[in-house]
Design an enzyme around this catalytic site. Structure first.
Site, PDB file in Angstrom:
ATOM      1  N   ARG A   1      58.244 -33.001  68.619  1.00 59.80           N
ATOM      2  CA  ARG A   1      57.822 -31.789  68.341  1.00 59.80           C
ATOM      3  C   ARG A   1      56.542 -31.397  66.748  1.00 59.80           C
ATOM      4  O   ARG A   1      55.680 -30.629  67.068  1.00 59.80           O
ATOM      5  CB  ARG A   1      58.509 -30.621  68.769  1.00 59.80           C
ATOM      6  CG  ARG A   1      57.723 -29.242  69.100  1.00 59.80           C
ATOM      7  CD  ARG A   1      58.880 -27.712  68.875  1.00 59.80           C
ATOM      8  NE  ARG A   1      58.202 -26.990  68.891  1.00 59.80           N
ATOM      9  CZ  ARG A   1      58.737 -25.559  69.385  1.00 59.80           C
ATOM     10  NH1 ARG A   1      60.074 -25.911  69.597  1.00 59.80           N
ATOM     11  NH2 ARG A   1      58.060 -24.239  69.317  1.00 59.80           N
TER      12      ARG A   1
ATOM     13  N   GLU B   1      57.498 -10.257  65.670  1.00 66.01           N
ATOM     14  CA  GLU B   1      58.892 -10.717  67.106  1.00 66.01           C
ATOM     15  C   GLU B   1      59.827 -11.458  67.044  1.00 66.01           C
ATOM     16  O   GLU B   1      59.798 -12.271  66.343  1.00 66.01           O
ATOM     17  CB  GLU B   1      58.103 -10.796  68.134  1.00 66.01           C
ATOM     18  CG  GLU B   1      58.934 -11.208  69.971  1.00 66.01           C
ATOM     19  CD  GLU B   1      58.476 -11.651  70.692  1.00 66.01           C
ATOM     20  OE1 GLU B   1      56.525 -11.313  70.815  1.00 66.01           O
ATOM     21  OE2 GLU B   1      58.102 -12.352  71.250  1.00 66.01           O
TER      22      GLU B   1
ATOM     23  N   ARG C   1      59.987 -21.262  66.971  1.00 65.99           N
ATOM     24  CA  ARG C   1      61.358 -21.486  65.526  1.00 65.99           C
ATOM     25  C   ARG C   1      62.808 -21.320  66.627  1.00 65.99           C
ATOM     26  O   ARG C   1      63.646 -20.014  66.474  1.00 65.99           O
ATOM     27  CB  ARG C   1      61.270 -20.464  64.687  1.00 65.99           C
ATOM     28  CG  ARG C   1      60.420 -20.999  63.168  1.00 65.99           C
ATOM     29  CD  ARG C   1      60.521 -19.933  61.690  1.00 65.99           C
ATOM     30  NE  ARG C   1      59.255 -20.507  61.318  1.00 65.99           N
ATOM     31  CZ  ARG C   1      58.471 -20.960  61.147  1.00 65.99           C
ATOM     32  NH1 ARG C   1      57.450 -20.149  61.797  1.00 65.99           N
ATOM     33  NH2 ARG C   1      58.129 -21.961  59.756  1.00 65.99           N
TER      34      ARG C   1
ATOM     35  N   ASP D   1      63.617 -11.991  69.123  1.00 67.95           N
ATOM     36  CA  ASP D   1      63.730 -12.609  70.649  1.00 67.95           C
ATOM     37  C   ASP D   1      64.722 -12.697  70.657  1.00 67.95           C
ATOM     38  O   ASP D   1      65.866 -13.695  70.245  1.00 67.95           O
ATOM     39  CB  ASP D   1      62.835 -13.429  71.075  1.00 67.95           C
ATOM     40  CG  ASP D   1      61.532 -12.985  71.299  1.00 67.95           C
ATOM     41  OD1 ASP D   1      60.888 -12.357  71.241  1.00 67.95           O
ATOM     42  OD2 ASP D   1      60.678 -14.144  71.488  1.00 67.95           O
TER      43      ASP D   1
ATOM     44  N   TRP E   1      59.092 -22.567  84.059  1.00 66.76           N
ATOM     45  CA  TRP E   1      59.071 -23.231  83.262  1.00 66.76           C
ATOM     46  C   TRP E   1      60.781 -22.778  82.292  1.00 66.76           C
ATOM     47  O   TRP E   1      61.374 -23.970  81.902  1.00 66.76           O
ATOM     48  CB  TRP E   1      58.484 -22.440  81.318  1.00 66.76           C
ATOM     49  CG  TRP E   1      58.978 -21.034  81.031  1.00 66.76           C
ATOM     50  CD1 TRP E   1      57.372 -20.541  81.521  1.00 66.76           C
ATOM     51  CD2 TRP E   1      60.086 -20.136  79.770  1.00 66.76           C
ATOM     52  NE1 TRP E   1      58.294 -19.505  81.001  1.00 66.76           N
ATOM     53  CE2 TRP E   1      59.220 -19.509  79.829  1.00 66.76           C
ATOM     54  CE3 TRP E   1      60.809 -20.884  79.600  1.00 66.76           C
ATOM     55  CZ2 TRP E   1      60.305 -18.848  79.779  1.00 66.76           C
ATOM     56  CZ3 TRP E   1      61.627 -20.049  78.946  1.00 66.76           C
ATOM     57  CH2 TRP E   1      61.073 -18.068  78.501  1.00 66.76           C
TER      58      TRP E   1
ATOM     59  N   GLU F   1      66.156 -14.549  74.556  1.00 71.23           N
ATOM     60  CA  GLU F   1      65.782 -14.326  76.264  1.00 71.23           C
ATOM     61  C   GLU F   1      67.160 -14.832  76.735  1.00 71.23           C
ATOM     62  O   GLU F   1      67.493 -16.210  76.566  1.00 71.23           O
ATOM     63  CB  GLU F   1      64.505 -14.921  76.329  1.00 71.23           C
ATOM     64  CG  GLU F   1      63.245 -14.565  75.718  1.00 71.23           C
ATOM     65  CD  GLU F   1      62.162 -14.823  75.501  1.00 71.23           C
ATOM     66  OE1 GLU F   1      60.556 -14.585  76.166  1.00 71.23           O
ATOM     67  OE2 GLU F   1      61.867 -16.291  75.699  1.00 71.23           O
TER      68      GLU F   1
END
Length: 293
Positions: A258, A82, A110, A84, A176, A86
């Site tokens: 993270r 994918e 990522r 992206d 979110w 967004e």
């Protein structure tokens, strides 16, 4: 395949939304709407394995908090690939967040996020994906904002084997999308609407298990297929640095909390380009790895 701005009916199918997605003006404009009951979306008729794709978007104006306008390429299955874009809505007066990500073999993580240097709700702007065997370049109005290189020699998966369709959608993600879900969608502002136009693409179409670019891959790249070997020149690298210095607000490669076990391998590299051989030498864990560019 070369697709030019024209009748969007020829390249896309509305896939969901119960009438909330519309193709208007003889195929020149596509609109997606979101209300409390449902969002909407459409997808490309064809699957692609590499391409240079431009699409113009005008985002939801006003109080768009909680909404996500998506523009992405994706394959199917549990180990999908994918690429992206967004667009995360926000309260009136606050900037949109442009969220980018790359998945390969079902794994993403990522993300890079940016503010934009213009109001993306006031007019249409061009958001581009250049995807070839060496790299993925995200660009806005011709300015590169992100480059994701093929670094498979150091164990970084890269999407290059699975054909992908293009998808566009508008949906509610107020759990979110805006300030981590703290700001909810104000349904009194519905319906929310985003608009798309001027689809331009040079792509390798996947048809009956084969790529339309098979001959191009096996011979020297022609001028019409120059995107298959496109890379950033000096000016492109300078523009990329400008965007990332002034407008990047999140980069997974700096998020040590993270990744307590260590950052992804592509975050720990630096290199020098050999102009004579057109190869890029990656210095990683004290090993020198040549990567053709």
């Amino acid at each position: 395949m070369v697709a030019f701005a024209g009748d969007l009916n020829k390249d896309f199918d509305i896939t969901w939304g119960d009438g909330r997605a519309k193709i208007l003006n003889n195929g020149e404009l596509l609109t997606l709407s979101l209300d409390k009951a449902s969002g909407s979306g459409f997808q490309s008729k064809n699957e692609y394995l590499f391409g240079k794709i431009d699409m113009q978007l005008k985002l939801v104006p006003g109080n768009s908090a909680g909404t996500v306008t998506a523009y992405y390429l994706s394959s199917k299955g549990s180990t999908w690939d994918e690429i992206d874009y967004e667009f995360l809505g926000n309260l009136s007066g606050d900037p949109y967040i442009l969220h980018t990500n790359v998945f390969s073999q079902g794994k993403g993580d990522r993300e890079q996020q940016f503010y934009l240097w213009f109001d993306p709700t006031a007019d249409f702007h061009t958001y581009s994906i250049t995807w070839n065997p060496q790299r993925i370049i995200f660009s806005v109005d011709g300015t590169p904002i992100r480059e994701f290189k093929n670094l498979e020699p150091i164990g970084v998966p890269f999407p290059k084997n699975q054909p992908m369709r293009m998808y566009f959608s508008l949906w509610n993600a107020d759990d979110w999308a805006t300030r981590g879900g703290l700001v909810k969608t104000d349904w009194t502002q519905a319906p929310f609407t985003a608009s798309y136009r001027n689809f331009n693409a040079e792509t390798c179409i996947w048809f009956f298990g084969a790529s339309s670019c098979a001959k191009t891959f096996s011979t020297s790249t022609t001028s019409s297929g120059s995107w298959l070997s496109q890379e950033l020149d000096f000016a492109g690298h300078q523009r990329l640095k400008w965007v990332q210095k002034n407008y990047m607000i999140y980069n997974y490669c700096t998020d040590t909390k993270r990744f307590p076990q260590g950052l992804p391998p592509e975050c720990n590299i630096f290199g020098e380009k050999n102009k004579a051989t057109h190869s890029f030498y990656i210095f990683y864990d004290q090993n020198v790895i040549p990567i053709l560019v």
